[in-house]
Design an enzyme around this catalytic site. Structure first.
Site, PDB file in Angstrom:
ATOM      1  N   LYS A  35     -12.793   8.321  35.642  1.00 32.67           N
ATOM      2  CA  LYS A  35     -11.897   8.925  36.312  1.00 32.67           C
ATOM      3  C   LYS A  35     -12.544   8.821  37.909  1.00 32.67           C
ATOM      4  CE  LYS A  35      -9.956  12.608  33.495  1.00 32.67           C
ATOM      5  NZ  LYS A  35      -8.768  12.247  33.658  1.00 32.67           N
ATOM      6  N   ARG A  45      -5.549  12.138  22.833  1.00 32.37           N
ATOM      7  CA  ARG A  45      -4.698  11.732  21.666  1.00 32.37           C
ATOM      8  C   ARG A  45      -5.725  11.198  20.448  1.00 32.37           C
ATOM      9  NH1 ARG A  45      -1.293   8.321  25.569  1.00 32.37           N
ATOM     10  NH2 ARG A  45      -1.823   9.682  26.885  1.00 32.37           N
TER      11      ARG A  45
HETATM   12  N1  BES Z   1      -7.542  15.513  30.300  1.00 32.66           N
HETATM   13  C1  BES Z   1      -6.856  14.447  30.869  1.00 32.66           C
HETATM   14  C2  BES Z   1      -5.408  14.992  31.417  1.00 32.66           C
HETATM   15  C3  BES Z   1      -5.378  15.675  32.535  1.00 32.66           C
HETATM   16  C4  BES Z   1      -5.352  14.768  33.862  1.00 32.66           C
HETATM   17  C5  BES Z   1      -5.384  17.066  32.698  1.00 32.66           C
HETATM   18  C6  BES Z   1      -5.377  15.608  34.911  1.00 32.66           C
HETATM   19  C7  BES Z   1      -5.068  17.523  33.937  1.00 32.66           C
HETATM   20  C8  BES Z   1      -5.128  16.919  35.032  1.00 32.66           C
HETATM   21  C9  BES Z   1      -6.530  13.511  29.820  1.00 32.66           C
HETATM   22  O1  BES Z   1      -7.562  12.932  29.036  1.00 32.66           O
HETATM   23  C10 BES Z   1      -6.302  11.929  30.672  1.00 32.66           C
HETATM   24  O2  BES Z   1      -7.227  11.572  31.253  1.00 32.66           O
HETATM   25  N2  BES Z   1      -5.193  11.360  30.728  1.00 32.66           N
HETATM   26  C11 BES Z   1      -4.930  10.110  31.283  1.00 32.66           C
HETATM   27  C12 BES Z   1      -3.919   9.522  30.490  1.00 32.66           C
HETATM   28  C13 BES Z   1      -3.834   8.203  30.996  1.00 32.66           C
HETATM   29  C14 BES Z   1      -4.924   7.244  31.098  1.00 32.66           C
HETATM   30  C15 BES Z   1      -2.868   7.198  30.075  1.00 32.66           C
HETATM   31  C16 BES Z   1      -3.962  10.678  32.539  1.00 32.66           C
HETATM   32  O3  BES Z   1      -3.300  11.547  32.396  1.00 32.66           O
HETATM   33  O4  BES Z   1      -4.212  10.174  33.435  1.00 32.66           O
HETATM   34 MN    MN Z   2      -9.027  11.610  29.932  1.00 33.96          MN
END
Ligand code: BES
Ligand code: MN
Ligand code: ZN
Length: 500
Positions: A277, A351
């Site tokens: 991230k 997921r």
């Molecule tokens: N934990 C995150 C989701 C999230 C992101 C929650 C920002 C709250 C704020 C999850 O694991 C994630 O990183 N999801 C990605 C999925 C994508 C790579 C398809 C996302 O939402 O960017």
């Molecule tokens: Mn994630």
């Protein structure tokens, strides 16, 4: 905090502070009027002087009224009488508790739940009063070397004009349990990733089990290996902290009654893994276990109220970190269900741990399975911090969850799970890929989960936007403990009434 509900007159109430409402234009609420008459119209005179106009959210603390039993009187502005609705009632409570928090009042008697609130009943009003009171004394400074003094306010009386009935008394009990559950969820959610690890969550589960007579089981990585949970295990590969699969069983119902299973995403820190991230606000990924925290909180709440229902918690917990052993984009893993998954983005890890936990949930022969997860940034974009995203393979279940959420002001919004979205998960190399592109990100995440939940009634709550607040007010919200607990209360009522 302690709460009680009682028929009483505000003028005779011995209390550090009596709280009364004033509508815009200076019109006193019924309770304030009664008070005013026995207090020689001191309130009317004060209002005539123009110091309290009744504007919504305004407050005025009075210290020197004569001839009343309370030490102080707090006037709370209610806004326009014709418009008095749910949001206004909530704002009034927040303002009142903020004002009380600035004093040294150890107790207070509130005469606000008698106000007619548009479209809401007494139970709702009591619920909100208790949840907002607890919210007002919650502190996030436990890890400061010198935490601020504990709030003085300890005891709340909910004053009523009429003798409170059973529904009102029960509302006090359930709202108190919900508030305690929310506090636990917040406390866990706010802990940093170096303290709140998967092992820490497992310890908390053991503690909760001991205190509330729940059955607890902790599966280690080697156990998960044997079960074939290679999707879940693919997420923890890059971490030094061993993953845990925690289950808690609460058996408050008939032996033969099929349980509701709650599955909570317990990512104690989500760095994104190799699909790292960006750095800004990455600290907030300590909150990626808020689904798990809400399940803990809900288990505590139902145990405290001795709910007559069987409920099982399943909490897959892991870190998502990059290192030489970490999963790489393109890796293909086989889930416990036997379906293969191409991991195109290691940051779509929620997921991956949930699908194996959902497969595992089937062994409890569930009546219903609900998973709760901070699953997608896309859900934050779609619904913000107001409503959780709700997906389900059964519309009745979705409606029940939405209704429960509305009842406790913990909103959820029904999102689609239509087949047309499923193709976004097609992979050339495996049964599916773990991302579906930018379009409808929260829907394709839910579609992914739906492939593992075909054998039972299921709902998924995406709480990425509702589980915590960012910015100056940064902190865990304790949601959706109210929604979940209220749903379980309703479910227990349904089953137990049918059994009579
Ligand atoms: N934990 C995150 C989701 C999230 C992101 C929650 C920002 C709250 C704020 C999850 O694991 C994630 O990183 N999801 C990605 C999925 C994508 C790579 C398809 C996302 O939402 O960017
Ligand atoms: Mn994630
Ligand atoms: Zn995540």
């Amino acid at each position: 905090m302690e709460f009680s509900i009682k028929q009483s007159s505000p003028d005779k109430q011995h209390s550090a502070c009596v709280v009364l409402g004033v509508f815009e234009g200076g019109q006193l609420s019924a309770e304030a009027q009664a008070f005013d008459l026995s207090a020689e119209l001191q309130l009317s005179r004060l209002i005539a002087r123009g110091d309290m106009t009744g504007k919504a959210g305004s407050t005025l603390m009075l210290h020197t009224l004569t001839g009343v039993s309370a030490e102080r009187v707090l006037l709370a502005g209610l806004g326009k009488a014709e418009e008095f609705n749910a949001k206004q009632y909530i704002d009034v409570l927040r303002a009142s508790f903020a004002a009380l928090g600035k004093t040294n009042c150890k107790d207070a008697a509130l005469y606000l739940s008698g106000l007619a609130v548009k479209d809401q009943d007494e139970v709702w009003k009591i619920n909100q009063l208790i949840l907002i009171a607890e919210e007002s004394v919650y502190r996030t400074d436990a890890l400061k070397s010198k935490p601020a003094d504990k709030p003085a306010l300890r005891k709340i009386l909910i004053g009523c004009a009429k003798k409170p009935g059973n529904a009102a008394q029960n509302a006090v009990i359930s709202a108190r349990a919900i508030a305690n559950g929310m506090n636990l969820a917040k406390q866990l959610g706010n802990l940093p990733g170096n303290i709140c690890t998967p092992a820490y969550l497992a310890e908390q589960a053991e503690k909760l089990a001991k205190e509330h007579k729940l059955k607890v089981t902790i599966l280690e990585e080697k156990d998960m290996e044997k079960l074939g949970m290679h999707s879940l295990l693919s997420v923890t590969r890059g971490s030094r902290e061993p993953a845990k699969l925690i289950t808690l069983e609460y058996r408050g119902g008939d032996k033969k009654q099929k349980p509701v299973v709650l599955v909570g995403k317990g990512l104690t820190f989500d760095s994104g893994g190799i699909s790292l991230k960006p750095g800004a606000d990455m600290d907030e990924m300590k909150y990626d276990m808020c689904g798990a925290a809400s399940v803990f909180g809900t288990m505590l709440a139902i145990a405290e109220m001795s709910l007559k229902l069987n409920v099982v918690a399943v909490i897959p917990s892991s870190e998502n970190m990059p290192d030489g052993a970490a999963s790489k984009p393109g890796d293909i893993v086989t889930s416990m269900a036997g379906l293969t998954i191409e991991i195109l983005n290691t940051d779509a890890e929620g997921r991956l741990i949930l699908c194996d936990a959902l497969t595992y949930a089937a062994r409890f022969e569930p009546d219903t399975v609900i998973d709760i997860a901070t699953l997608t940034g896309a859900c934050v974009i779609a619904l913000g911090g107001v409503a959780s995203g709700l997906f389900s393979n059964q519309d009745t279940l979705a409606a029940e969850l939405i209704e429960a959420g509305a009842y406790v002001n913990d909103k959820a919004w029904h999102m689609p799970l239509w087949d047309e979205y499923q193709q976004q998960l097609d992979s050339n190399f495996a049964d599916m890929q773990n991302i579906g592109g930018r379009a409808a990100g929260s829907v394709t995440a839910a579609c992914f989960l739906s492939r593992f939940t075909k054998d039972y009634r299921w709902a998924h709550l995406d709480i990425a936007g509702t589980a915590w607040k960012s910015g100056k007010e940064k902190g865990s919200t304790g949601r959706p403990v109210p929604l979940l607990t209220q749903y379980l209360i309703n479910r227990a009522n349904e089953i137990n009434i049918a059994a009579v």
